[in-house]
Design a protein around this motif. Structure first.
Motif, PDB file in Angstrom:
ATOM      1  N   SER A 203       0.965  -1.199  -0.051  1.00 41.81           N
ATOM      2  CA  SER A 203       0.046   0.036   0.046  1.00 41.81           C
ATOM      3  C   SER A 203       0.983   1.206   0.063  1.00 41.81           C
ATOM      4  N   ASN A 204       0.298   2.326  -0.206  1.00 38.83           N
ATOM      5  CA  ASN A 204       0.834   3.731  -0.002  1.00 38.83           C
ATOM      6  C   ASN A 204       1.147   3.811   1.578  1.00 38.83           C
ATOM      7  N   TRP A 205       2.176   4.831   1.924  1.00 39.84           N
ATOM      8  CA  TRP A 205       2.456   5.204   3.412  1.00 39.84           C
ATOM      9  C   TRP A 205       1.440   5.898   3.857  1.00 39.84           C
ATOM     10  N   THR A 206       1.000   5.630   5.193  1.00 34.23           N
ATOM     11  CA  THR A 206       0.213   6.754   5.866  1.00 34.23           C
ATOM     12  C   THR A 206       1.280   7.390   7.067  1.00 34.23           C
ATOM     13  N   VAL A 207       1.483   8.488   7.242  1.00 31.72           N
ATOM     14  CA  VAL A 207       2.423   9.343   7.861  1.00 31.72           C
ATOM     15  C   VAL A 207       1.687   9.974   9.136  1.00 31.72           C
ATOM     16  N   SER A 208       2.466   9.970  10.212  1.00 32.96           N
ATOM     17  CA  SER A 208       1.613  10.667  11.357  1.00 32.96           C
ATOM     18  C   SER A 208       2.237  11.932  11.371  1.00 32.96           C
ATOM     19  N   ARG A 209       1.536  12.853  12.270  1.00 31.17           N
ATOM     20  CA  ARG A 209       2.141  14.012  12.817  1.00 31.17           C
ATOM     21  C   ARG A 209       3.375  14.002  13.311  1.00 31.17           C
ATOM     22  N   TRP A 210       3.928  15.296  13.546  1.00 26.92           N
ATOM     23  CA  TRP A 210       5.085  15.450  14.407  1.00 26.92           C
ATOM     24  C   TRP A 210       5.139  15.092  15.721  1.00 26.92           C
ATOM     25  N   PHE A 211       6.051  14.448  16.229  1.00 23.60           N
ATOM     26  CA  PHE A 211       5.928  14.369  17.764  1.00 23.60           C
ATOM     27  C   PHE A 211       7.269  14.662  18.533  1.00 23.60           C
ATOM     28  N   GLN A 212       7.040  15.220  19.459  1.00 27.20           N
ATOM     29  CA  GLN A 212       8.313  15.622  20.335  1.00 27.20           C
ATOM     30  C   GLN A 212       8.136  15.075  21.718  1.00 27.20           C
ATOM     31  N   PRO A 213       9.150  13.925  21.971  1.00 22.63           N
ATOM     32  CA  PRO A 213       8.828  13.121  23.073  1.00 22.63           C
ATOM     33  C   PRO A 213       8.857  13.768  24.610  1.00 22.63           C
ATOM     34  N   LEU A 214       9.480  14.858  24.940  1.00 24.18           N
ATOM     35  CA  LEU A 214       9.542  15.527  26.316  1.00 24.18           C
ATOM     36  C   LEU A 214       8.360  16.393  26.326  1.00 24.18           C
ATOM     37  N   SER A 215       7.791  17.025  25.445  1.00 18.72           N
ATOM     38  CA  SER A 215       6.502  17.838  25.303  1.00 18.72           C
ATOM     39  C   SER A 215       5.339  17.188  25.020  1.00 18.72           C
ATOM     40  N   ASP A 216       5.098  16.113  24.589  1.00 16.04           N
ATOM     41  CA  ASP A 216       4.032  15.525  23.888  1.00 16.04           C
ATOM     42  C   ASP A 216       3.734  14.247  24.871  1.00 16.04           C
ATOM     43  N   THR A 217       4.567  13.793  25.337  1.00 13.41           N
ATOM     44  CA  THR A 217       4.280  12.479  26.356  1.00 13.41           C
ATOM     45  C   THR A 217       3.240  12.908  27.407  1.00 13.41           C
ATOM     46  N   VAL A 218       2.268  11.939  28.023  1.00 17.85           N
ATOM     47  CA  VAL A 218       1.356  12.270  29.078  1.00 17.85           C
ATOM     48  C   VAL A 218       2.301  11.694  30.220  1.00 17.85           C
ATOM     49  N   LEU A 219       2.322  12.558  31.366  1.00 13.27           N
ATOM     50  CA  LEU A 219       2.732  12.028  32.552  1.00 13.27           C
ATOM     51  C   LEU A 219       1.797  11.922  33.653  1.00 13.27           C
ATOM     52  N   GLY A 220       1.776  10.510  33.955  1.00 16.95           N
ATOM     53  CA  GLY A 220       0.800  10.068  35.004  1.00 16.95           C
ATOM     54  C   GLY A 220       1.076  10.537  36.446  1.00 16.95           C
ATOM     55  N   PRO A 221       0.270  10.142  37.541  1.00 11.99           N
ATOM     56  CA  PRO A 221       0.677  10.762  38.819  1.00 11.99           C
ATOM     57  C   PRO A 221       1.505   9.489  39.489  1.00 11.99           C
ATOM     58  N   PRO A 222       2.461   9.998  40.253  1.00 12.67           N
ATOM     59  CA  PRO A 222       3.151   8.999  41.505  1.00 12.67           C
ATOM     60  C   PRO A 222       2.511   8.012  42.023  1.00 12.67           C
ATOM     61  N   ASP A 223       3.071   7.120  42.451  1.00  9.28           N
ATOM     62  CA  ASP A 223       2.256   6.112  43.452  1.00  9.28           C
ATOM     63  C   ASP A 223       2.402   7.172  44.901  1.00  9.28           C
ATOM     64  N   VAL A 224       1.117   7.207  45.413  1.00  5.63           N
ATOM     65  CA  VAL A 224       1.003   7.902  46.670  1.00  5.63           C
ATOM     66  C   VAL A 224       0.568   6.900  47.826  1.00  5.63           C
ATOM     67  N   SER A 225       1.115   7.442  49.229  1.00  3.10           N
ATOM     68  CA  SER A 225       0.412   6.754  50.288  1.00  3.10           C
ATOM     69  C   SER A 225       0.394   8.017  51.341  1.00  3.10           C
ATOM     70  N   VAL A 226      -0.802   8.092  52.070  1.00  5.12           N
ATOM     71  CA  VAL A 226      -1.070   9.238  52.931  1.00  5.12           C
ATOM     72  C   VAL A 226      -1.166   8.574  54.515  1.00  5.12           C
ATOM     73  N   SER A 227      -0.422   9.167  55.290  1.00  4.25           N
ATOM     74  CA  SER A 227      -1.021   8.980  56.863  1.00  4.25           C
ATOM     75  C   SER A 227      -1.021  10.041  57.578  1.00  4.25           C
TER      76      SER A 227
END
Length: 261
Positions: free
Chosen positions: A103-127
């Motif tokens: 097939s023809n190629w299908t191309v994605s958009r530009w991606f910048q690792p540091l600014s485009d990644t989604v950062l999840g929360p840390p593991d948390v414990s509360v007392s």
């Protein structure tokens, strides 16, 4: 003439022009783990395979991603280690192929690792700790992340959203990222819930944690018994006072009657 058109169409089919290209090619990322996702084009045969290539902004040449040359429908391509320069920009392209078609190629958009990644929360414990809360934060585990790039190195700080369960009163607190954090000047013996969000310098795609709840402190058994005994003492003293007043009133009434007689 018709025979010639038929031959040309057959050649186009053999060359792979009639094989639908992949769709929805995109680079997704969570906690610096990067993946190329795609969907097969309409009418794609079941025996079709897919290959993935990437290009970066500084080097204008496509190259194959290791382990992603014969993917099947539904598979994803992990490009975490292929994106070696986290400050660079990347594109991915995907091609479908069979034994006789491409097939023809299908191309994605530009991606910048540091600014485009989604950062999840840390593991948390509360007392609780009297009039404060102690929060322990742990950097989540990641797979395939290069040793020189750890999530902790990206964290600039952490934001706490603190809410008192009883009445919903809340406040925000921003501090540097530490594994142990203390939130002071809270009301003792009260439940608080905390939502945690990491902050970074180059990324604003952070996901907040769920609420983590704990009491600052609970009344000790000794103090509880003291309160009970105090209430009993007050009640007894009140009862004795009432009885004394009744008896004293009775004596006054008898004296008054005796004088009249």
């Amino acid at each position: 003439m018709q025979h010639r058109i038929f031959v040309l169409l057959n050649l186009h089919f053999v060359a792979g022009i009639l094989l639908s290209p992949p769709s929805n090619v995109a680079i997704s990322s969570f906690n610096m783990e990067h993946t190329v996702k795609f969907l097969p084009g309409p009418g794609t045969p079941t025996e079709t395979h897919f290959t993935v290539q990437i290009i970066n902004y500084r080097k204008n040449s496509w190259r194959l991603v290791s382990g992603c040359s014969e993917l099947t429908a539904g598979q994803m391509c992990n490009v975490t280690r292929a994106f070696k320069d986290q400050y660079n920009q990347y594109k991915a392209r995907v091609q479908a192929f069979t034994a006789t078609q491409t097939s023809n190629w299908t191309v994605s958009r530009w991606f910048q690792p540091l600014s485009d990644t989604v950062l999840g929360p840390p593991d948390v414990s509360v007392s609780g700790c009297g009039n404060c809360l102690i929060l322990h934060l742990k950097v989540p585990a990641t797979r395939g992340l290069p040793h020189h790039l750890q999530l902790k190195s990206l964290y600039r700080g952490v934001a706490f959203q603190v809410q008192r369960t009883r009445d919903g009163a809340q406040f925000s607190l921003n501090v540097p990222f530490n594994e142990e954090n203390v939130i002071m000047y809270l009301q003792p013996g009260v439940e608080y819930c905390v939502i945690v969000t990491v902050t970074t310098l180059l990324n604003s795609n952070s996901v907040s944690s769920k609420p983590y709840c704990a009491f600052t402190s609970r009344p000790s058994p000794t103090s509880s018994l003291y309160v009970v005994f105090s209430l009993l003492t007050v009640s007894c003293m009140t009862a004795f006072l009432i009885i004394g007043l009744v008896l004293y009133g009775g004596q006054l009434s008898l004296k008054f009657r005796s004088r009249r007689c």
